[in-house]
Each structure stands twice: as structure tokens, then as C-alpha cells.
Design a protein around this motif. Structure first.
Motif, short mmCIF file in Angstrom:
data_model
loop_
_atom_site.label_atom_id
_atom_site.label_comp_id
_atom_site.label_asym_id
_atom_site.label_seq_id
_atom_site.Cartn_x
_atom_site.Cartn_y
_atom_site.Cartn_z
N ASP A 1 0.84 -1.19 0.00
CA ASP A 1 0.00 0.00 0.00
C ASP A 1 0.88 1.25 0.00
OD1 ASP A 1 -2.09 1.74 0.15
OD2 ASP A 1 -2.52 1.39 2.27
N SER B 1 6.65 -2.43 2.42
CA SER B 1 7.05 -1.43 3.41
C SER B 1 5.81 -0.76 3.98
CB SER B 1 7.99 -0.39 2.80
OG SER B 1 7.36 0.28 1.74
N ASN C 1 -0.10 3.64 3.00
CA ASN C 1 -0.01 3.04 4.35
C ASN C 1 -1.13 3.53 5.29
OD1 ASN C 1 2.49 1.88 3.47
ND2 ASN C 1 3.49 3.82 3.94
#
Ligand SMILES: [Ca+2]
Ligand SMILES: [Ca+2]
Length: 231
Positions: A91, A129, A94
Motif C-alpha cells: 500500500d 514497506s 499506508n
């Protein structure tokens, strides 16, 4: 929780040999091991025929980034073709909402309803991440007579798990490159969810530095080598 049952025969070159969870690896999960509810498309969808389902959990990496190397999942009743797909999305913002996340890995495997036990798949280490989404896909084939339509219920979840990190999607063909455009999108605490809960989907990852950190501390060669393996 771990299981010693190896029940997935991957179809695209993934290893059957599961690595034990290494020291320092992170197990992402929301279920407590008792995922006693299953679900599939409602019979009211019968006018659309067979329905693609995608259901998954949104997690956050421990630290800046991780290499995801194993996905485990419980299943309910499957269609006559028990193939499932395994997806990892990263994503970019995030924000705990996977509808704009980007697919970075997928494979297929033969799934099985194992009750509270988990199907297990080792995957090529896949870099994510911050927020990322791990999902299972399956074609729910319409069963039953025309006047009594029914679908299998392949999605398995834990009604005691937090519901605001689990999402599911229905469409005639799930648009994995643009999940937001799916015909039906729900978070598991949404208004159309009769029983809330967390999907029995877990991911195991190894924390790694990000390229930005590597630029400062000089580990870029390591990261780049790992990154190539996921492309
Ligand atoms: Ca992310
Ligand atoms: Ca997002």
C-alpha cells in the motif's frame, strides 16, 4: 501457532518445503487460532453467476520494510476447482485501506478446508514497506438448482479477531490492479457484514532496511539483490 501439515501443492514453482520460522521473523496475524466462521457470496448474487472472491488482511511491517516469505491461511468450503490464488499488495499510502494497493506478488495453489488448521505456502521473498495487504482469491462456483442457488463459503474467519483490518471483494473478475473498482468492497466491520471478525490469514516476514536507509548505511547491494528475486 504453527502446524506441521503441508497441504498446499503450489502450481507455479513455489517450494513445498517450508522453512521454520527464523529468529527475528515477524508473524502477522489477527486470528486466535479458532476461526470457526466461513462465508461466501450470498445467494442473491446468483443472477451474476460464478463470483470471484478476494479476502485478506491488512498488516504493517515491523520497522521500515519486510521480506514476506510465507503465507498461511484457513479455508472453508471450496468450489469443485479448489484452486486458490495468493496475493501480496503493497500500500503506497499506508493508510490501512488496501483499495489503492499495488500487487507485488501472486501465485496459485490447491487449497483445502482443514478446519482450524492452516494451508501453508512458502513464497519468493517479497518486499513490502509500511502497510501491506495479504489476500486469498477463489472462484465461488454457483451450486444448487436455479430455484435454490447457493455458493460455497471459502472465506474463514475468527469472530473474536479485530474486524477493521480485514477486507473482502466480490466481482465477476476481481480487478487486482485496481481493487477500488471491484463490484463489491467491504471491510469486515462494514454495514453489510452480519458477523464481524478477522480472516484466518497470516504472513511471516523478515524485517529489512529500506533503500533510503541503505543509501545512508551502505546496505544497498543486499537490498537490491533481494528485490530482484521478487520481480
Ligand atoms: Ca506500504
Ligand atoms: Ca491505501
Amino acid at each position: 501457532m504453527t502446524t506441521n501439515r503441508i497441504v498446499i501443492a503450489a502450481l507455479s514453482g513455489q517450494s513445498l518445503a517450508l522453512s521454520p520460522i527464523a529468529a527475528g521473523d515477524v508473524v502477522h496475524r489477527y486470528d486466535d487460532g479458532i476461526s470457526n466462521v466461513t462465508f461466501g457470496p450470498p445467494s442473491s448474487f446468483a443472477e451474476f453467476g460464478d463470483i470471484d472472491m478476494l479476502w485478506g488482511n491488512y498488516f504493517f511491517t515491523e520497522g521500515e520494510a519486510e521480506l514476506i516469505n510465507q503465507v498461511t491461511f484457513g479455508l472453508g468450503e471450496l468450489s469443485a476447482d479448489p484452486t486458490v490464488s495468493i496475493w501480496i499488495f503493497d500500500d503506497p499510502d499506508n493508510d490501512a485501506d488496501p483499495t489503492n494497493a499495488t500487487p507485488v506478488f501472486s501465485t496459485t495453489a490447491i487449497g483445502e478446508d482443514l478446519g482450524f488448521d492452516f494451508n501453508e505456502v512458502s513464497i519468493d521473498p517479497t518486499l513490502v514497506s509500511g502497510g501491506f495487504f495479504v489476500a486469498i482469491g477463489h472462484l465461488a462456483e454457483l451450486t444448487g438448482a436455479p430455484d435454490n442457488p447457493d455458493y460455497p463459503s471459502p472465506g474463514r474467519f475468527d469472530p473474536d479477531g479485530r474486524a477493521d483490518r480485514s477486507w473482502f471483494f466480490y466481482d465477476s473478475d476481481i480487478p487486482e490492479d485496481d481493487l477500488a473498482s471491484s463490484g463489491f468492497v467491504q471491510r469486515m466491520d462494514g454495514p453489510f457484514v452480519p458477523i464481524q471478525g478477522a480472516f484466518a490469514i497470516r504472513a511471516i516476514g523478515t524485517p529489512v532496511p529500506t533503500p533510503a536507509t541503505c543509501a545512508l548505511v551502505g546496505c544497498g547491494a543486499v537490498w537490491c539483490g533481494r528485490r530482484r528475486r521478487r520481480i
